[in-house]
Design a protein around this motif. Structure first.
Motif, short mmCIF file in Angstrom:
data_model
loop_
_atom_site.label_atom_id
_atom_site.label_comp_id
_atom_site.label_asym_id
_atom_site.label_seq_id
_atom_site.Cartn_x
_atom_site.Cartn_y
_atom_site.Cartn_z
N MET A 1 0.91 -1.33 0.02
CA MET A 1 -0.04 0.16 0.03
C MET A 1 0.80 1.26 0.06
SD MET A 1 -2.79 1.15 2.70
CE MET A 1 -3.76 -0.54 2.55
N ASN A 2 0.72 2.25 -1.03
CA ASN A 2 1.50 3.31 -1.02
C ASN A 2 0.82 4.46 -0.12
OD1 ASN A 2 -0.61 4.69 -2.52
ND2 ASN A 2 0.34 3.82 -4.44
N VAL A 3 1.76 5.67 0.03
CA VAL A 3 1.28 6.72 1.00
C VAL A 3 -0.16 7.10 0.42
CG1 VAL A 3 1.81 8.99 1.62
CG2 VAL A 3 3.46 7.35 1.28
N GLU A 4 -0.37 7.42 -0.77
CA GLU A 4 -1.57 7.99 -1.17
C GLU A 4 -2.86 7.16 -0.72
OE1 GLU A 4 -2.09 11.01 -2.31
OE2 GLU A 4 -0.16 11.22 -2.24
N GLU A 5 -2.64 5.87 -0.75
CA GLU A 5 -3.81 5.19 -0.32
C GLU A 5 -4.03 4.85 0.98
OE1 GLU A 5 -3.50 1.38 -3.97
OE2 GLU A 5 -2.33 1.32 -1.74
N ALA A 51 1.38 7.26 12.03
CA ALA A 51 2.77 6.73 12.08
C ALA A 51 3.19 6.02 10.91
CB ALA A 51 2.80 5.83 13.18
N GLU A 52 2.28 5.07 10.22
CA GLU A 52 2.57 4.30 9.21
C GLU A 52 2.92 5.07 7.88
OE1 GLU A 52 3.19 0.92 6.74
OE2 GLU A 52 2.89 1.14 8.75
N ILE A 53 2.18 6.25 7.80
CA ILE A 53 2.49 7.52 6.70
C ILE A 53 3.85 7.95 6.71
CG2 ILE A 53 1.74 9.80 5.69
CD1 ILE A 53 -1.06 8.72 6.35
N ASP A 54 4.03 8.23 7.90
CA ASP A 54 5.52 9.05 8.18
C ASP A 54 6.93 8.09 8.12
OD1 ASP A 54 4.38 11.37 9.18
OD2 ASP A 54 4.42 10.76 11.33
N ILE A 55 6.43 6.78 8.27
CA ILE A 55 7.53 5.68 7.97
C ILE A 55 7.81 5.73 6.29
CG2 ILE A 55 8.19 3.54 7.98
CD1 ILE A 55 6.79 3.24 10.79
N ASN A 57 6.86 7.90 4.29
CA ASN A 57 7.40 9.05 3.43
C ASN A 57 9.04 9.23 3.66
OD1 ASN A 57 5.16 10.43 2.43
ND2 ASN A 57 4.68 11.28 4.50
N ARG A 58 9.44 8.80 4.97
CA ARG A 58 10.71 8.77 5.27
C ARG A 58 11.66 7.81 4.41
NH1 ARG A 58 10.26 8.72 10.09
NH2 ARG A 58 10.49 6.72 10.68
N GLN A 59 10.92 6.64 4.10
CA GLN A 59 11.66 5.71 3.36
C GLN A 59 11.64 6.08 1.67
OE1 GLN A 59 13.23 3.02 3.84
NE2 GLN A 59 13.39 2.03 1.84
N GLU A 60 10.61 6.85 1.39
CA GLU A 60 10.69 7.18 0.10
C GLU A 60 11.47 8.35 -0.17
OE1 GLU A 60 6.83 8.59 -1.20
OE2 GLU A 60 5.91 6.40 -1.08
N ALA A 61 11.79 9.28 0.78
CA ALA A 61 13.02 10.32 0.89
C ALA A 61 14.44 9.62 0.80
CB ALA A 61 12.70 11.22 2.12
N LEU A 62 14.51 8.67 1.59
CA LEU A 62 15.86 8.00 1.40
C LEU A 62 16.26 7.47 0.01
CD1 LEU A 62 15.72 6.33 4.90
CD2 LEU A 62 17.19 8.11 4.22
N GLU A 63 15.24 6.74 -0.63
CA GLU A 63 15.08 6.13 -1.89
C GLU A 63 15.58 7.32 -3.07
OE1 GLU A 63 11.71 4.01 -2.36
OE2 GLU A 63 12.39 2.44 -1.06
N ARG A 64 14.96 8.38 -2.88
CA ARG A 64 15.10 9.47 -3.76
C ARG A 64 16.63 9.97 -3.70
NH1 ARG A 64 9.92 11.12 -2.16
NH2 ARG A 64 11.01 12.82 -0.75
N ASP A 65 17.06 10.07 -2.52
CA ASP A 65 18.29 10.42 -2.20
C ASP A 65 19.40 9.51 -2.89
OD1 ASP A 65 17.53 12.82 -0.90
OD2 ASP A 65 17.95 12.03 1.12
N LEU A 66 19.26 7.99 -2.61
CA LEU A 66 20.13 7.16 -3.31
C LEU A 66 20.09 7.34 -4.76
CD1 LEU A 66 21.75 4.58 -2.75
CD2 LEU A 66 19.56 3.43 -2.72
N ASP A 67 18.96 7.48 -5.48
CA ASP A 67 18.76 7.42 -6.85
C ASP A 67 19.50 8.68 -7.33
OD1 ASP A 67 17.15 5.21 -6.95
OD2 ASP A 67 15.24 6.39 -7.03
N ALA A 68 19.38 9.87 -6.73
CA ALA A 68 20.08 11.08 -7.16
C ALA A 68 21.57 10.73 -6.95
CB ALA A 68 19.87 12.10 -6.25
N LEU A 69 22.28 10.06 -6.10
CA LEU A 69 23.48 9.89 -5.81
C LEU A 69 24.10 8.99 -6.83
CD1 LEU A 69 26.13 10.06 -4.02
CD2 LEU A 69 25.27 8.08 -2.83
N GLU A 70 23.22 7.85 -7.24
CA GLU A 70 23.73 7.18 -8.49
C GLU A 70 23.72 7.72 -9.87
OE1 GLU A 70 24.65 3.95 -8.03
OE2 GLU A 70 24.54 4.09 -5.64
N GLN A 71 22.61 8.49 -10.14
CA GLN A 71 22.84 9.39 -11.02
C GLN A 71 24.07 10.11 -11.31
OE1 GLN A 71 19.32 11.51 -11.63
NE2 GLN A 71 17.77 9.69 -11.75
#
Length: 399
Positions: A1-5, A51-55, A57-71
Motif C-alpha cells: 500500500m502506498n502513501v496516497e492509499e 505513524a505508518e505514513i511517516d515511515i 514518507n521517510r523511506q521514499e525520501a531515502l530512496e530518492r536521495d539514493l537515486d540522485a547519488l547513483e545518477q
C-alpha cells in the motif's frame, strides 16, 4: 500500500469520526458509551495510520536521495562518459546544452536547464517526449516575437483562464446615467446587459527540417538562427490572427471608393467611433495603404506631415492620422473592391488568450532517410473581439 492509499483511508476514518460527533450534535446531547468507544477506536486507527505514513514518507525520501547519488556517479563514470555540459565548448551553458541536444539528441545536459514556466525540466515525463522551451531560448524567441507583435503595441486585453475554453463576459448594452432621487425615495433600479464571448484555444505549429550539414554549425549561431526564425514566425502568426479577427467581427464602416483612397475616409471612420472608445484608439493598415492616404493633399494638408500641423505630427517616428497613431501590417487587406483596408478603434476591447506553454520537440527519425532532423514548435492562442462597436473596419464598396 502506498502513501496516497493510506491518506485516502485516513480521510475515510476521519469522516467516520465526524459522523459520530454530528449525530450527537444534531440531537443536542453528549456521546453515549457506545459512541465514545467507537470514536476512541477510530482515533487509535488514525494515530496508527499517521505513524505508518511517516515511515513510508521517510523511506521514499531515502530512496530518492539514493537515486540522485547513483545518477551523479553514473554521469561522472568514465565508462559512461562525462556530462554533456563538460563535452561541449565553454560559454553560455544553456545555449550550448540546447544546441548540443538539437545536434546529437543527447538530452543529459538539459537536466541543467529550467523550463520556461520556471519549473525543473524532467526528461522522463511529457506524453510526447517533448520539452518546454528552456528559459534562454524561450526568452529570446519571445523577445523577437514582441518586436513585431501588434497585440503588445495596441494594448490588446490579455484574458487569463484554465482549460481549453473560457467564457468572457462583456457589457452588451448602454450604460444609463444615475437618476436624481429625492430624500427617502426609492433608488433607481438598473442592471447591466451582459453578453459573453467563448475563447477556445487553438494550437499553432511549425516544423523545421535541419540538415546534418547545418547541424555541424557552431552552437551559438545555430541557436541564434532558430531564435530569430521562430520568434518572427510567431509574431506573424499573432498579427495574422489579430487582423483576421478584427476584420471579421469588428463593425464595418463604408468607404467612398471601391479601389481608391479618398480624402473623406479618415474622418468618416474616426467619427464613426463613439467617444467612449476614442481614448487610446489606433489605426491598422498596410504600409502601402498609409502611403496612398498620405499622397492625398488639400488646402490644409490633412494627411501628409507638415510644419505646425498638430493632427499629423510624427511622434517618436510613428505617423498619425487625425491625431491617432498608425501601425502597419501586411495582414490587413490592400485597397480594393469589398476589401477592409483600414481598421480603427480601441484594441483594449479585443481579447487575447494564450495557453500555458510553448513546446519544443526534436524528432531524429522522421526525416532520417534524407539526412535531416525535424524540430517541432507549438503553442496555443486565440483572439476575440469582445465589443464589436469599439472596432471600426473601413470597407470599400463593390464598385
Amino acid at each position: 500500500m502506498n502513501v496516497e492509499e493510506l491518506k485516502q483511508q485516513r480521510a475515510t476514518l476521519i469522516s467516520q469520526a465526524r459522523d459520530i460527533l454530528n449525530a450527537a450534535d444534531s440531537e443536542q446531547r453528549g456521546l453515549t458509551d457506545d459512541e465514545r468507544a467507537a470514536y476512541d477506536a477510530l482515533a487509535k486507527k488514525i494515530d496508527s495510520m499517521d505513524a505508518e505514513i511517516d515511515i513510508r514518507n521517510r523511506q521514499e525520501a531515502l530512496e530518492r536521495d539514493l537515486d540522485a547519488l547513483e545518477q551523479r556517479r553514473s554521469a561522472q563514470d568514465p565508462a559512461i562518459g562525462a556530462p554533456a555540459l563538460l563535452r561541449i565548448p565553454r560559454g553560455d551553458n544553456e545555449v550550448r546544452a540546447l544546441a548540443h541536444y538539437i545536434r546529437t539528441g543527447d538530452a543529459r545536459a538539459l537536466g541543467e536547464t529550467r523550463a520556461s514556466n520556471d519549473t525543473d525540466m524532467n526528461i522522463g515525463t511529457g506524453a510526447d517526449g517533448g520539452y518546454a522551451v528552456p528559459t534562454g531560448h524561450y526568452q529570446g524567441i519571445i523577445a523577437k516575437r514582441d518586436e513585431s507583435m501588434l497585440a503588445n503595441m495596441l494594448n490588446v486585453l490579455r484574458v487569463p483562464g484554465r482549460g481549453t475554453t473560457v467564457d468572457v463576459p462583456f457589457d452588451n448594452g448602454t450604460a444609463n446615467v444615475f437618476v436624481s432621487t429625492a430624500e427617502a425615495a426609492a433608488f433607481d433600479r438598473d442592471a447591466p446587459a451582459l453578453g459573453k464571448v467563448s475563447m477556445t484555444l487553438v494550437k499553432y505549429t511549425k516544423k523545421i527540417q535541419m540538415s546534418l550539414e547545418l547541424l555541424r554549425d557552431e552552437d551559438s549561431r545555430l541557436l541564434d538562427f532558430l531564435t530569430d526564425y521562430v520568434g518572427r514566425a510567431m509574431a506573424l502568426t499573432h498579427n495574422s490572427l489579430l487582423c483576421t479577427e478584427v476584420a471579421t467581427n469588428g463593425t464595418a464602416v463604408p468607404l467612398a471608393a471601391a479601389a481608391a483612397a479618398t480624402a473623406g475616409d479618415i474622418q468618416t471612420i474616426v467619427y464613426s467611433l463613439k467617444a467612449e472608445y476614442a481614448d487610446n484608439a489606433a489605426w491598422l493598415m498596410r504600409r502601402a495603404t498609409e502611403g496612398a492616404y498620405r499622397k492625398l493633399s488639400g488646402s490644409d494638408w490633412q494627411y501628409a506631415p507638415a510644419f505646425n500641423n498638430a493632427l499629423n505630427t510624427i511622434n517618436g517616428g510613428r505617423g498619425q492620422f487625425w491625431g491617432f497613431p498608425v501601425y502597419n501590417t501586411e495582414s490587413i487587406s490592400a485597397i480594393g473592391a469589398n476589401a477592409k483596408s483600414i481598421v480603427f478603434g480601441n484594441f483594449a476591447f479585443v481579447g487575447m488568450r494564450e495557453g500555458d506553454g510553448f513546446t519544443f520537440l526534436r524528432d531524429p527519425y522522421g526525416a532520417a532517410a534524407t539526412g535531416q532532423i525535424n524540430l517541432y514548435y507549438y503553442f496555443d492562442v486565440v483572439y476575440k473581439v469582445l465589443v464589436p462597436e469599439a472596432i471600426r473596419c473601413g470597407t470599400h464598396p463593390a464598385s
